[in-house]
Write an enzyme that holds these catalytic residues in place. Structure first.
Site, PDB file in Angstrom:
ATOM      1  N   LYS A 381      28.402  23.596  46.209  1.00 30.93           N
ATOM      2  CA  LYS A 381      29.315  24.086  45.174  1.00 30.93           C
ATOM      3  C   LYS A 381      30.347  25.021  45.785  1.00 30.93           C
ATOM      4  O   LYS A 381      30.201  25.492  46.916  1.00 30.93           O
ATOM      5  CB  LYS A 381      28.522  24.802  44.081  1.00 30.93           C
ATOM      6  CG  LYS A 381      27.673  25.958  44.584  1.00 30.93           C
ATOM      7  CD  LYS A 381      26.822  26.539  43.467  1.00 30.93           C
ATOM      8  CE  LYS A 381      25.979  27.702  43.987  1.00 30.93           C
ATOM      9  NZ  LYS A 381      25.188  28.330  42.912  1.00 30.93           N
ATOM     10  N   TYR A 608      54.994  45.999  50.910  1.00 32.65           N
ATOM     11  CA  TYR A 608      55.299  46.327  49.516  1.00 32.65           C
ATOM     12  C   TYR A 608      55.013  47.802  49.234  1.00 32.65           C
ATOM     13  O   TYR A 608      53.982  48.338  49.622  1.00 32.65           O
ATOM     14  CB  TYR A 608      54.456  45.471  48.568  1.00 32.65           C
ATOM     15  CG  TYR A 608      54.970  44.062  48.387  1.00 32.65           C
ATOM     16  CD1 TYR A 608      56.241  43.825  47.880  1.00 32.65           C
ATOM     17  CD2 TYR A 608      54.173  42.972  48.705  1.00 32.65           C
ATOM     18  CE1 TYR A 608      56.712  42.526  47.702  1.00 32.65           C
ATOM     19  CE2 TYR A 608      54.628  41.673  48.536  1.00 32.65           C
ATOM     20  CZ  TYR A 608      55.895  41.460  48.035  1.00 32.65           C
ATOM     21  OH  TYR A 608      56.357  40.189  47.857  1.00 32.65           O
TER      22      TYR A 608
END
Length: 716
Positions: A381, A608
């Protein structure tokens, strides 16, 4: 998934096979010996076209066709079919003028045109393209409804039927009824060496060989000996058929599939680098050589050189080969110039390396903890915890693992579409509207509680399921004390129960209270199974183990062990490494490229928000990886680091979606294109998944399962 493989031997033999086809159409040894020419053109050269079909089956059909279960494969090969149709159409256009000149199309009816397009080809060698297209379509139809074994039987029967209309025509030529049936068929197609009888077997063989994963390191002795022996026997078969004059045509022999199989196996063990240009060259040799035969004969006559250039069969053959090769190279060069090929480079910005040997080691180590009656059922998974579900499952198939569990139906379908074999158990919820897909892809659904069992039964068709028993985790499953619900569930006519499971929720801890709760869960689960047996119900397979269950409680084995994080050589937390009884190896390494190297002056900021400011002159590098690839943003501003040239480089400023800035002031000689390691080893330094998890305040499972899908997974 990218894999590094050498197919140079196949590429070289493509050209050899193309020249063998030229030999069929020029008979190069007739000037010297009819027997020698028969051996070359009617025995050896008959391997050429089957080889081309094998190549297509191996590379184009292998993933979709070779699995144990059927899959809707037509959509997966539609792109290849369009490509072949374009080539077939181009070849038809090339040969229309030659066909008109040769008088092939005089008094051409609509039915004759269809026969040429679908079976015989509009020129004598173009039947290959129609056979390839028809063979793939026929295999798609067969594979949609038949198992792999039944499909093998079907294509073999078709080949035998083709033999009787080809080299073994003499056996049935005078048999009433049978010969009449064949004669009727010959009104539809001229020969049985077509896409119905010849192509499917060799396409299917190529797909099956792809599932065997033959490597260059495999022994060459058996395939070489098998090829030599079967070629000798096929030669004897060909000359016997010639002696008895049984052949209506001589493209198909009884021993041809076996001989072609050993030849292909032998070529796969050749460790020669791939030569992609030869693939296009061989195709154009095949397409163009009849035109060059016509051209050479046309030139020879006015030059008064027919005796030398045409009547001398060997010289004629060699010149045709030279002209065909030159023309093929010229066409290939022109097409590459007009439309240059785009080769994807997987390690251009950020990528994951998957260590095949480490995965094999972990499988062996985990198996050593379990009794032989307990099989691994790896959890694939979340894209195999970020490692790549399809390539990991395919590799596990090769290691003898044929049971898997996934979280949702889309994950199971992806595995099936890529040829993954064995049982695939869906652990989570599947909406009832998706129940038809459970049957279509032969998936097993977890029966998550009694109301869900009623939904599955109301579907009206048989569904396979494993019953989830809630023994205390209270996540999924019917409560273990609801025995009447279990009995009703086991009696439902549309549910085929092939297993039962529970989840031990405290196996990752060795605290006394955790061990006691685990014991209580296991006892509750076994009581349920025992109660079923008393009521006359049997449960074929039971499983309750996860990774930590195997590591800490191997005595609670069951029939399956749903190993997850441990399979990938990782523990959820650092302290678990010291407590582990086996040594596991990390399977995954995470790397990225240095994109830019810059100088940063004192007082200048970076990233940033300019959250980082340089105190002194420094050197920074921008890496082509970010939180869009799964790098936790919480590692920003010096919390995390990467490895470049064996040294640590701290992350500065905020991690961006696609880039990350690091301090490389102390790393000499760094430049754009250098490799940065985010997970794995560089020199003597190592960054582990535990390191990233601790720095991010989470567990390794989350770090790995969030690795971005846009990064290639490269098997090493």
């Amino acid at each position: 998934m990218q894999t590094n493989k050498n197919y140079g031997a196949l590429d070289v033999f493509r050209v050899i096979a193309a020249f063998l086809v030229v030999a069929i159409h020029t008979s190069p040894l007739t000037s010297f010996s009819a027997e020698a020419d028969f051996f070359l053109t009617r025995v050896v050269a008959r391997l050429a076209v089957p080889f081309f079909f094998l190549v297509t089956g191996y590379f184009v059909l292998g993933k979709q066709f070779a699995g144990r279960y059927p899959s809707p494969c037509l959509s997966s090969v539609s792109g290849y079919l369009r490509k072949i149709l374009v080539m077939y159409g181009a070849a038809i256009l090339i040969y229309i003028p030659i066909g008109i000149y040769a008088g092939h199309y005089k008094e051409l009816s609509a039915s004759a045109l269809l026969r040429m397009l679908i079976f015989d080809g509009t020129f004598y060698h173009l039947w290959y393209f129609s056979a390839l297209i028809l063979g793939i379509l026929l295999l798609c139809f067969l594979r949609r409804f038949l198992s792999a074994r039944a499909c093998t039987a079907a294509v073999f029967v078709l080949y035998v039927l083709g033999l009787l209309g080809d080299s073994y025509w003499g056996l049935i030529e005078h048999v009433p009824g049978i010969s009449a049936a064949y004669e009727w068929c010959f009104q539809i197609f001229s020969y049985t060496r077509n896409g119905i009888f010849l192509a499917p077997l060799f396409l299917w063989m190529g797909a099956r060989i792809a599932g065997q994963q033959i490597r260059p390191t495999d022994s060459r002795i058996i395939p070489a000996a098998g090829f030599a022996l079967t070629l000798a026997l096929m030669t004897a078969e060909g000359f016997l058929l010639r002696y008895f004059e049984w052949q209506r045509h001589d493209s198909m022999y009884l021993l041809l599939p076996v001989c072609a199989y050993f030849l292909y196996r032998l070529l796969l063990t050749g460790n020669i680098p791939s030569k992609q240009r030869l693939r296009a060259v061989s195709s154009w040799i095949y397409i163009l050589h009849p035109a060059l035969i016509v051209l050479l004969r046309g030139i020879a006559k006015p030059l008064h050189a027919t005796t030398l250039l045409v009547d001398n069969s060997l010289i004629h053959y060699l010149i045709v080969c030279l002209l065909s090769a030159a023309a093929a190279y010229a066409v290939t060069a022109f097409l590459n110039h007009v439309c240059p090929p785009v080769n994807f480079y997987p390690m251009d910005r950020a990528w994951l390396e998957i260590d095949r040997n480490a995965l094999k080691h972990n499988v062996s180590a985990l198996r050593s903890l379990l009794p032989k009656t307990c099989e691994l059922m790896p959890a694939i998974k979340a894209d195999a915890y970020g490692h790549g579900a399809v390539p990991v499952a395919q590799e596990l198939n090769r290691l003898g693992v044929d049971s898997f569990c996934v979280a949702c139906i889309s994950e199971g379908i992806e595995l099936r579409k890529n040829g993954v074999q064995g049982e695939i158990l869906i652990l989570g919820y599947t909406h009832p509207k998706q129940f038809p897909l459970l049957r279509r892809y032969h998936l097993t659904q977890t029966v998550i509680d009694f109301p869900y069992a009623l939904e599955m039964n109301r579907f009206g068709k048989k569904l396979k399921g494993h019953i989830a028993v809630d023994t205390g985790m209270h996540r999924l499953g019917e409560r273990c004390d609801h025995m009447e619900h279990f009995i009703r569930l086991l009696s439902m006519k549309n549910l085929t129960i092939t297993g039962a499971m529970t989840h031990l929720c405290s196996v990752d801890s060795n605290l006394p209270e955790s061990r006691e709760f685990t014991r209580q869960q296991a006892e509750a689960f076994y009581r349920v199974i025992k109660a079923w047996k008393k009521r006359g119900f049997t449960c074929p397979k039971i499983h309750l183990q996860s990774s930590y269950g195997v590591l800490n409680y191997p005595e609670l084995a069951g029939d399956y062990a749903r190993v997850g994080i441990a399979l990938y050589g990782v523990h959820s937390a650092r302290e678990d490494y010291d407590a582990s009884s086996i040594q596991l190896k990390p399977v995954l390494s995470w790397k990225a490229r240095v994109a830019v190297v810059k100088e940063l002056l004192p007082g200048e900021g970076a990233g940033y928000g300019l959250t980082f400011t340089a105190d002194s002159p420094m050197k920074i590098a921008t890496l082509s990886v970010g939180y869009g690839d799964g790098l936790p943003r919480s590692l920003s501003s010096g919390v995390g680091s990467v490895l470049i040239r064996g040294q640590r480089a701290a992350i500065i400023g905020r991690i961006c979606m696609d880039q990350t800035i690091v301090d490389v002031t102390e790393i000499p000689g760094i430049r754009a294109g250098d490799e940065a390691v985010l997970l794995g080893q560089s020199g003597s330094e190592t960054i582990t998944a535990c390191d990233l998890a601790e720095q991010s305040g989470t567990i390794t499972n989350e770090i790995l399962s969030r690795l971005g899908a846009r990064m290639p997974r490269i098997m090493i």
